[in-house]
Structures are given as C-alpha cells and as structure tokens.
Design a protein around this motif. Structure first.
Motif: not given
Length: 420
Positions: A286, A283, A252, A256, A245, A54
C-alpha cells in the motif's frame, strides 16, 4: 483552458453548508447513479485517505474492481477519482463534466449553482456507475452529516479518528464534531470506529442505537497489535499473523486495522470468498502520496494539516532518533499557531523553519514572529540536500496544498536531473 475547465474552476471557493437539497436533486436528475454499486463511506479528522488506500489494495488484490473518491489531489485533479488506483482519463472527466453541466441547467430552475466539490462528487458517482465497479470507497470532504458525499448510503461507515479541526464548521467540542461525523451512519447498516476519545464514542453509540446500526470498535471487536515477528490482526473470526505495512508511522496500524475489519465485514456481507494469502501483500504494498512519503533518502513529505496530525508526526520523528529539520507551511484558516507551538515544545532540539507557498490563504512572514522564515522553499531544500550530513532528515509538512506543490516541484526536479 476549455469551457468545461472554466466552468469547473470558476466554482472554486463556493462552499455551501445549508443542507443537501441541491445534491439530492442533482442525483435525482442523474437517475441515482450511486445506487448501482455498494459503498464504504469514510470520515475522520485524520487517516481517511490512508484507510482507503489500504482498503483499495485489499479489495483490488482479491480481483475486485474498486472505485475510490478522495481529496485533495497531489498531482492532478483526476487523481481524486480512480479505478483500482488508476485516475479517470481526461476524456472521461471532460465528458462527464459536460453531462453534469447540462443537468445543472435544469437544477438551476430550483436551486443554486453547484460547488466545485459537488461537481467532482457527481463525476465520481457517474463514473463508478459507468465502470460497473464492484464497490466504491467514498471519502467525506468535511464532517459528515452535511457533507456533499452524504447523499450516498454506505453499507459500512468508518470513522477513523476525531480531533479538533474545522471547528468553525463542525462545532467547538469533540462531541459536536463526533455528532457531525456520525451523521454518515445509515439505518440498519454497519459502522466501524477507530480509536476515538471517550466522549466521541458515546455520541457514536447513541447515534448507532437510534438508527439500529451495528457498531464495531477497535480494541473491543477487533485489534491489530505489534508483536516480535510483525503485526497480528484478530476479530474473533479472522486471525492473521506476521503482517507488515507499506505506509510508515506507528499510527498507520490504526488505519490498517480499520481497513482489514471493513474488508472482512464487507466480504462477509457480499458473500465474497477471501484469499487470505493476498491480504499480506495488499498491506505491504500500500502506498499513499503525501503522507509520510519518502521522496528521497533524507526527505519526507507529510500533510500534517491539523494539530492531531502534527502530534502523530512528532511521534514519528522521535521514533527515528536522527537529527531533523522541519519545513512548515500552513493556511491561515488552520490553527497554525497551535501547531507551531506544539512542534517547538515537543521537539526543542529540531530546527523549525516556516515558509509559504502559492496559495492565497497561506501563512506568510508577517503572520509569525518567533520562527525562522524562508521565502523560497526551493532554495532551502536544495541547500539541505547539498549540505546535510547522511544521518539528517528533512520533514516537509503542513497544508496538503503545500505538500502537493512541493511534491510536484520535487518530482519535476528529479526528472530534469535524469535528463541532464
């Protein structure tokens, strides 16, 4: 195999926990390359690689040149040392290995030979200096205090998570492990904590106080929360809504959150302007190989190599609410019995299958008596693809070395299919 490869691979298996004297002398002989660029140093039981992924996108999409050093690798050893996600070239890798090999001739006058991981760390530190990176993201190998990478001074130290893993090296309790991980805190710098157990937070707070470290904690100083339209980040100064994300798994969100906070604090410290509009794409785009990575519509690979990671995988499987099969392989030095027991207890309706892989310490059929075993994971996966209904999912998990082997084989298989 050339002489450089023989020299490097001959050091696999050499692990030293006797202190950092050898590494400190090595970087002295190399003229302290790590002092030429600022560093964010990342440790944690799980989540290190995803948090770095990230951050890499957050910084690189702001136009920064970002070095990253992570482990283990999924495809090639070069993947551990990257600039903006691009692995070091074979030419540069061999050239810098030769520099370190030459330096070691002097080092051996006062110290033991370098280990495999020490050599890779030194290559990364030299490479980032040569490439004049704007910053480097350095992942700890094991623990922190005595880890090879702890010769660097991180402007920001991040602890993503703390759970029971590597107890033979780091200590038997959460507090012991926290003490090791907080060992990367540096005097007068900044540290960021993920959602840690209470006893781990207490250890980190004491360590931070002793070193005059500015401590930022998730849930206290910043947060990333799910709302109807997306995720919302807030730290009192930066407020972002409708975030999404690119990495799957509810956990996650924690990774993040740490990445955004570190990104914001680092930019403030460096007096770098931030284009907030680019944070959203950073984001959402990623990616991180081998961590809940969908390699097909019905197959996920996930390097859940310890019990805390298995717990997160179980949460993800439950969220899917689809018929699932788990193909598991692990190393004998891990708590594989506890991991298997947890999977059986928490997912009794899921088919659990043990296999092995091409690694000397891999668990084999003789090590397990109460789980279905298949000797050939390749045949098992092919059969799943041929026979599974559309709503079924296969989760391939366990050792990161197993995941790397699976990923390499599966991607080659896909290439072969396209060429037919």
């Amino acid at each position: 195999m050339n002489h450089i490869e023989e020299w490097l691979y001959g050091r696999i298996g050499l692990n030293f926990r006797s202190g950092l004297g050898r590494m400190k002398q090595a970087i002295d002989l190399l003229e302290q390359p790590q002092q030429d660029y600022p560093i964010i140093h990342v440790t944690g039981t799980n989540g290190k690689g995803s948090t770095i992924a990230f951050m890499r996108e957050l910084f690189s999409q702001q136009g920064k040149k970002v070095g990253s050093f992570t482990s283990p690798h999924m495809v090639s050893i070069h993947d551990r040392i990257c600039i903006n996600g691009r692995p070091i070239s074979d030419r540069d890798f061999i050239r810098l290995s030769s520099v370190i090999q030459k330096m070691e001739e002097t080092l051996l006058q006062s110290h033991d030979q370098l280990s495999y991981f020490e050599i890779l760390t030194l290559i990364a530190l030299l490479y980032f200096k040569e490439e004049k990176v704007d910053l480097a993201l350095i992942e700890v190998g094991i623990g922190g205090l005595l880890d090879t990478t702890n010769v660097v001074t991180g402007e920001i130290a991040i602890i993503t998570s703390i759970g029971l893993d590597h107890q033979d090296t780091l200590g038997a309790t959460i507090s012991d492990i926290a003490q090791q991980k907080a060992g990367i805190f540096k005097d007068g710098k900044v540290a960021i904590l993920g959602p840690l157990p209470k006893e781990a937070i207490q250890v980190c707070e004491l360590e931070a106080k002793s070193k005059s470290v500015y401590l930022y904690q998730t849930g206290r100083n910043f947060s990333l929360k799910q709302e109807e339209t997306g995720l919302v980040f807030d730290n009192g100064a930066l407020h972002l809504t409708n975030l999404h994300l690119g990495l799957e798994g509810s956990y996650q969100v924690d990774n993040a959150s740490l990445a955004i906070e570190a990104f914001w604090l680092f930019c403030q410290k460096q007096d770098w302007a931030i284009d907030e509009s680019k944070i959203f794409s950073s984001l959402s785009t990623t990616r991180w190989m081998g961590r809940l990575e969908a390699i097909s519509q019905q197959i996920y690979i996930d390097g859940a190599h310890n019990l805390p990671a298995i717990e997160r995988l179980v949460d993800f499987i439950r969220e899917r609410k689809r018929p699932a099969t788990i193909l598991f392989a692990a190393l004998k030095r891990k708590d594989y019995q506890d991991m298997l027991a947890y999977l059986k207890e928490m997912l009794p309706e899921v088919e659990l299958v043990l296999t092995s892989f091409n690694y000397g310490e891999a668990v084999t059929e003789e090590d397990i008596t109460d789980v279905t075993y298949v000797a050939d994971y390749r045949t098992f996966i092919r059969d799943f693809e041929e026979k599974a209904s559309e709503d079924q999912i296969l989760f391939v998990t366990g050792s990161l070395y197993f995941i790397a082997e699976i990923r390499s084989w599966y991607m080659e298989k896909q290439i072969d299919r396209r060429e037919v």
